[in-house]
Design an enzyme around this catalytic site. Structure first.
Site: not given
Length: 298
Positions: A2-3, A62, A128, A281
DNA sequence: ATTAATGTTCAGAA
DNA sequence: TTTCTGAACATTAA
């Protein structure tokens, strides 16, 4: 993961169920997973918020914020795999927390308990378990969400603010877009998409961007994020992200560079999408569209 | 079976 | 002070 667009989609999904509702209880779901980061304990939360009304469901960067009528608020960070749901989780064993509401007067009149319970709860699901759920007082909310900790929301940026931001630091622009203290809400996926649309090379130093580049980043941020919200976010290959109704997002089909290394650039039809690593990244970009120096002449 | 990769945030190093 | 690196977390693909 999720952004901003995914969290905005979650907020829009739970708002019709949660806003204006009186909390009956908050409880930890009976899953055998490692405990989530929750403060205070769920039992204490439940005692403190029973009978309180959720006056507003909103997004900050977020994070999901459930504001209560006593000034406190739940602040939920989905992080990697967290979801806010109104029904039907992807699987039952990773449900974490349930907020149950008092039935609406109209629902109470109808007798059936099944019908009456539908739409009377929202859930936090997290495979997670890296997400966090906090119940904070007004000062703590300000401290966590205010502009001391987080930069301006990515959808509230102006060209002038982008200019100030970039001139104040000197870092690769892709890395700067990911720094939530500078601008809040952009993550790894949308950073690549924004810079591609803006035709700015991800390794360009922020202090050396031209005025035209800054304007294009400002415009692209707005366009990409709003478009992704319209598509209800991106569901990647791992299928983790879902909207509040447990449905796929649709924006992954519109990605131009993210996770498309080796493909021909859909914008110029000339360059090939490259993958590089910045700050550990993945970054994706088109070497033809996104040059470190502006193309001169024509 | 072991390892690398995944994304975000924070602590701490350079 | 500013920028960068590594740890932590859980799960899956190789």
């Amino acid at each position: 993961m999720p952004e901003l667009p995914e969290v905005e989609t979650m907020v829009r999904g739970i708002r019709p169920v949660a806003e204006g509702r009186v909390i009956e209880t908050v409880r930890a779901c009976p899953c055998a997973c490692r405990p989530l980061t929750v403060s205070p304990s769920v039992a204490l939360m439940a005692r403190q918020v029973r009978g309180r009304t959720i006056v507003e469901v909103r997004r900050r960067a977020k994070r999901v914020v459930l504001r209560l009528d006593d000034g406190r608020a739940f602040v939920i960070e989905p992080r990697m795999t967290g979801l806010m749901l109104v029904a039907d989780p992807p699987d039952p064993e990773h449900l974490r927390i349930e907020w149950r509401f008092e039935p609406l007067p109209s629902a109470r009149r109808r007798g059936s308990s099944d019908a009456a319970s539908a739409g009377n709860a929202i859930w936090f699901w997290d495979r997670r378990g890296l997400g966090t759920v906090r119940l904070l007082d007004a000062n703590e909310v300000q401290e966590l969400l205010g502009e001391g900790r987080l930069g301006p929301d990515a959808l509230e940026m102006t060209v002038a603010r982008w200019g100030e931001l970039f001139s104040g630091v000197d870092r690769p622009v892709k890395v700067a877009l990911l720094d939530q203290r500078l601008v809040a809400g952009i993550g790894n996926l949308y950073a690549s998409e924004i810079l591609h649309r803006a035709r700015v090379h991800p390794e360009s130093r922020t202090g050396r961007l031209s005025g035209a580049m800054v304007e294009r980043i400002a415009e692209s941020t707005r366009v990409i994020l709003e478009e992704a919200i319209r598509y209800e976010g991106s569901t990647l290959g791992d299928g983790t992200y879902r909207n509040a109704l447990n449905q796929d997002g649709g924006y992954q089909n519109a990605h131009r560079v993210y996770d498309r290394a080796g493909e021909v650039c859909p914008t110029c039809g000339d360059g090939v999408i490259e993958r590089i690593v910045q700050a550990q990244r993945s970054t994706f970009f088109c070497g033809a569209c996104q040059r470190k120096r502006e193309r001169s002449g024509g």
